[in-house]
Write a protein that holds these residues in place. Structure first.
Motif, mmCIF file in Angstrom:
data_model
loop_
_atom_site.group_PDB
_atom_site.id
_atom_site.type_symbol
_atom_site.label_atom_id
_atom_site.label_comp_id
_atom_site.label_asym_id
_atom_site.label_seq_id
_atom_site.Cartn_x
_atom_site.Cartn_y
_atom_site.Cartn_z
ATOM 1 N N UNK A 1 0.826 -1.205 0.000
ATOM 2 C CA UNK A 1 0.000 0.000 0.000
ATOM 3 C C UNK A 1 0.863 1.260 0.000
ATOM 4 N N UNK A 2 1.924 1.237 0.790
ATOM 5 C CA UNK A 2 2.830 2.383 0.834
ATOM 6 C C UNK A 2 3.451 2.638 -0.533
ATOM 7 N N UNK A 3 3.894 1.566 -1.182
ATOM 8 C CA UNK A 3 4.493 1.716 -2.508
ATOM 9 C C UNK A 3 3.479 2.216 -3.533
ATOM 10 N N UNK A 4 2.273 1.691 -3.478
ATOM 11 C CA UNK A 4 1.233 2.108 -4.420
ATOM 12 C C UNK A 4 0.916 3.598 -4.261
ATOM 13 N N UNK A 5 0.737 4.023 -3.020
ATOM 14 C CA UNK A 5 0.429 5.436 -2.785
ATOM 15 C C UNK A 5 1.632 6.324 -3.092
ATOM 16 N N UNK A 6 2.824 5.852 -2.793
ATOM 17 C CA UNK A 6 4.023 6.627 -3.116
ATOM 18 C C UNK A 6 4.129 6.829 -4.628
ATOM 19 N N UNK A 7 3.846 5.782 -5.403
ATOM 20 C CA UNK A 7 3.894 5.921 -6.861
ATOM 21 C C UNK A 7 2.895 6.971 -7.331
ATOM 22 N N UNK B 1 5.518 15.487 -1.593
ATOM 23 C CA UNK B 1 4.845 14.671 -0.596
ATOM 24 C C UNK B 1 5.826 14.270 0.491
ATOM 25 N N UNK B 2 5.261 13.856 1.598
ATOM 26 C CA UNK B 2 6.075 13.421 2.735
ATOM 27 C C UNK B 2 5.479 12.130 3.304
ATOM 28 N N UNK B 3 6.162 11.581 4.281
ATOM 29 C CA UNK B 3 5.643 10.392 4.940
ATOM 30 C C UNK B 3 4.300 10.684 5.604
ATOM 31 N N UNK B 4 4.091 11.919 5.988
ATOM 32 C CA UNK B 4 2.813 12.287 6.606
ATOM 33 C C UNK B 4 1.648 12.054 5.632
ATOM 34 N N UNK B 5 1.865 12.361 4.354
ATOM 35 C CA UNK B 5 0.831 12.105 3.342
ATOM 36 C C UNK B 5 0.508 10.619 3.278
ATOM 37 N N UNK B 6 1.536 9.794 3.406
ATOM 38 C CA UNK B 6 1.321 8.345 3.364
ATOM 39 C C UNK B 6 0.587 7.856 4.609
ATOM 40 N N UNK B 7 0.874 8.441 5.761
ATOM 41 C CA UNK B 7 0.180 8.020 6.990
ATOM 42 C C UNK B 7 -1.314 8.254 6.858
ATOM 43 N N UNK B 8 -1.687 9.358 6.231
ATOM 44 C CA UNK B 8 -3.098 9.684 6.037
ATOM 45 C C UNK B 8 -3.771 8.708 5.072
ATOM 46 N N UNK B 9 -3.070 8.278 4.037
ATOM 47 C CA UNK B 9 -3.654 7.402 3.025
ATOM 48 C C UNK B 9 -3.695 5.939 3.455
ATOM 49 N N UNK B 10 -2.657 5.495 4.145
ATOM 50 C CA UNK B 10 -2.555 4.074 4.503
ATOM 51 C C UNK B 10 -3.062 3.811 5.919
ATOM 52 N N UNK B 11 -3.063 4.838 6.750
ATOM 53 C CA UNK B 11 -3.564 4.678 8.106
ATOM 54 C C UNK B 11 -2.562 4.036 9.051
ATOM 55 N N UNK B 12 -1.296 4.324 8.843
ATOM 56 C CA UNK B 12 -0.250 3.822 9.742
ATOM 57 C C UNK B 12 0.545 5.006 10.269
ATOM 58 N N UNK B 13 1.298 4.763 11.318
ATOM 59 C CA UNK B 13 2.138 5.811 11.876
ATOM 60 C C UNK B 13 3.407 5.968 11.034
#
Length: 194
Positions: free
Chosen positions: A16-22, A33-45
């Motif tokens: 999921x992280x890779x998919x959203x990062x792409x 983008x930052x890791x914070x954007x990924x936390x919001x999309x994937x729901x992880x810290x």
């Protein structure tokens, strides 16, 4: 009768992280983008993201690798027995699928725009991606010159570089104008393919 059906496995957190990062790379670029954007999309810290990808560079390198594999599947699907003009048309269709929603551009094309701010390892991965596609296009163009189906005004290598640059530029223009047909126009303009 008791039948067990298997459903596709849910994507892992890493997937999921890779998919959203792409997707973020294709729409916003490396610095957008930052890791914070990924936390919001994937729901992880954020700490969970760092577990899989200690640094953004690690994440982006893996995203490039996954994207490259996806694009290579499309290249492998172009029948080698096809005439060069049809290979080029199918290649253009592949770029068209990337920009079909009107918001994305080629991941490596987007990164190339950020090249001065990228880590050296990411720069090298983007250069390899470009070189790989330019070499594939040069082989198809050489085949076209050899069989007489294409007439080029410069060498196949130079034309391949121009053609790939044209594809990269056309996906940006397609995004700007929300007109995916601009990608197909590149093959017609450079190689006279209808």
């Amino acid at each position: 009768m008791n039948r067990t059906t298997t459903s596709p496995a849910a994507p892992t957190v890493r997937e999921q992280l890779l998919e959203h990062a792409q997707m973020l790379l294709m729409t916003r670029g490396y610095n957008g983008f930052s890791y914070r954007d990924l936390t919001e999309r994937v729901g992880v810290k954020t700490s969970s993201i760092h577990y899989y990808f200690p640094a953004k560079e690690d994440l982006v390198l893996e995203a490039i690798k996954a994207y490259d594999a996806f694009v290579d599947e499309g290249l492998a699907g172009i029948d080698d027995a096809l005439p060069p003009t049809q290979k080029l048309a199918q290649y253009a269709q592949g770029f068209g699928r990337i920009v079909a929603d009107g918001h994305r551009i080629c991941l490596c094309g987007m990164l190339a725009a950020d090249i001065e701010t990228l880590p050296e390892t990411v720069r090298e991965a983007v250069q390899r991606f470009f070189a790989h596609h330019e070499a594939w296009l040069a082989r198809v163009l050489t085949q076209g010159v050899t069989d007489g189906s294409l007439t080029l005004s410069s060498s196949p290598d130079a034309t391949a570089r121009a053609l790939f640059a044209g594809f990269q530029g056309s996906v940006m223009a397609s995004r700007l104008f929300r007109a995916p047909s601009r990608v197909e126009d590149v093959v017609a303009a450079v190689c006279g393919v209808a």
